[in-house]
Design a protein around this motif. Sequence first.
Motif, short mmCIF file in Angstrom:
data_model
loop_
_atom_site.label_atom_id
_atom_site.label_comp_id
_atom_site.label_asym_id
_atom_site.label_seq_id
_atom_site.Cartn_x
_atom_site.Cartn_y
_atom_site.Cartn_z
N MET A 1 -84.73 109.33 37.58
CA MET A 1 -85.87 109.92 37.47
C MET A 1 -84.98 111.41 37.25
O MET A 1 -84.87 111.77 38.25
CB MET A 1 -87.05 110.05 37.71
N ARG A 2 -85.26 111.98 36.20
CA ARG A 2 -84.24 114.04 36.22
C ARG A 2 -85.26 114.70 36.77
O ARG A 2 -86.54 114.49 36.48
CB ARG A 2 -83.64 113.99 34.86
N LEU A 3 -85.33 115.22 37.66
CA LEU A 3 -86.08 116.40 37.97
C LEU A 3 -85.65 118.03 37.24
O LEU A 3 -84.35 118.06 37.39
CB LEU A 3 -86.19 116.71 39.45
N TYR A 4 -86.66 118.30 36.63
CA TYR A 4 -86.16 119.03 35.55
C TYR A 4 -85.73 120.66 36.41
O TYR A 4 -84.83 121.05 35.10
CB TYR A 4 -87.99 119.76 35.03
N ARG B 1 -78.74 123.42 36.27
CA ARG B 1 -77.25 123.07 35.05
C ARG B 1 -76.39 123.72 34.04
O ARG B 1 -75.99 124.05 33.90
CB ARG B 1 -77.23 121.99 35.20
N THR B 2 -78.12 123.66 33.22
CA THR B 2 -78.05 124.69 31.96
C THR B 2 -77.82 125.75 32.20
O THR B 2 -76.92 126.24 31.33
CB THR B 2 -80.03 124.59 31.19
N PRO C 1 -91.29 123.04 31.29
CA PRO C 1 -89.96 121.97 31.22
C PRO C 1 -89.64 121.96 29.35
O PRO C 1 -90.37 121.96 28.53
CB PRO C 1 -90.23 120.71 31.35
N SER C 2 -88.36 122.11 29.23
CA SER C 2 -87.71 122.02 27.57
C SER C 2 -87.19 121.19 27.51
O SER C 2 -85.95 120.97 28.14
CB SER C 2 -87.43 123.78 28.05
N VAL D 1 -83.28 122.35 26.95
CA VAL D 1 -82.86 122.82 28.54
C VAL D 1 -82.38 121.20 29.03
O VAL D 1 -81.29 121.09 29.78
CB VAL D 1 -83.30 123.28 29.26
N SER D 2 -83.03 120.29 29.14
CA SER D 2 -82.72 118.88 29.27
C SER D 2 -81.85 118.04 28.75
O SER D 2 -81.17 117.61 28.91
CB SER D 2 -84.19 117.93 29.35
N PHE D 3 -81.83 119.43 27.17
CA PHE D 3 -81.14 118.33 26.12
C PHE D 3 -79.95 118.99 27.09
O PHE D 3 -78.53 118.20 26.63
CB PHE D 3 -81.05 118.77 24.86
N ILE D 4 -79.03 120.62 26.60
CA ILE D 4 -78.21 120.65 26.84
C ILE D 4 -77.38 120.39 28.66
O ILE D 4 -76.32 120.30 29.05
CB ILE D 4 -78.55 122.41 27.76
N ALA D 5 -78.64 119.69 29.76
CA ALA D 5 -78.12 119.88 31.35
C ALA D 5 -77.48 118.83 31.17
O ALA D 5 -76.17 118.18 31.47
CB ALA D 5 -79.69 119.57 31.99
#
Length: 342
Positions: free
Chosen positions: A1-4, A10-11, A255-256, A259-263
């Motif tokens: 599970m990814r933590l935001y 990362r972003t 959470p966005s 942002v998760s997509f870019i990360a």
Amino acid sequence: MRLYKYDFVRTVAIFFVVAVHSLYFVDQSSTACLWIYWALQALFLTGNVLFFLLSGKFNLRERTDDAGVKKFYYNKIRNIVLPILIFFLIRSFYDLYPSISVSEFTKYFIKNSSYGFASTEYWFVFSLMGCILVAPFLAHAFAKLTKFEQKTFLAIGLAFNLLTIVAENAGYSFRWGYLFSGFSFAFCLGQYIEDFFTHRNKRILAAVSPLCLIATVLLMNAGMTSNITDVSPIYTILALGVYALLLFLGDKMKPSKLVSFIAKHSFSIYLVHMMILIPLKNMLPIFPGAPSFLMFIGVALFVFIASTIAAFLIDTTIVEFAKKLFDRLFKRFLPKQDNKAA
């Protein structure tokens, strides 16, 4: 599970990487612009430390059995080495085009994958791979460090880097060795440094980090440029402050998906962004004075967006296909209970 909160780090870190290379368009002939350039450069270069901290955080997890170690190396070859080789192939074609022959391309790819690309923006992967190769073994040690040992490791690393920086900027060759010199120090800190982010230490970092940024800029102005924006103790503290702040913001904000997509694609953004920026350096002028910062902002945003799109397209086509092929060829060598998770 990814933590935001780590996606957020990362972003921001990958934007810093793109931004620091886009500073090329800032006019450095003006004294006022040069000071701002140094400040932005010092801030954006913390992206390097941020990525090593994150890499240490997730790669120095202790594995309790042989199957876990096998799975670790399998995943690193699949998810890191394979994309690197794909982008190195793309970069080799990019550099040689339009005069390309099979023999020339093969020689260029082998030479630069071995050492040539280490002098480009790809230096990061050449440094990171050494850390990753020994991560399963180091993980046992760093998972069992006492509080005193953690503090001692931090103090020794900072002290060694201080000696290195002082000697090199004074014109001397510092020949004493240390196993965790350079960015491997930040990599190892990533495993436990968050334990130091108590309420008291966060306040100290919040107060000291801006001072470290100012001190770094002053040292750059004084001509102390050797390793001053990578492994100096002042810079390490600045980067830790940025890291702590970003984790705090990422933990508090909503959470966005963007942002998760870019990360998710940040590694590929890093691998592709200079192939978009290099032509712009050849095409666009550097404006004098303050307007150069508008050019910098525009180029940085354009390269970041274009790199994200390019990374997504390459990831979802070439890289994902290569990963599926890799799984079909090698997944059977994993222990059976790990086949689904690999």
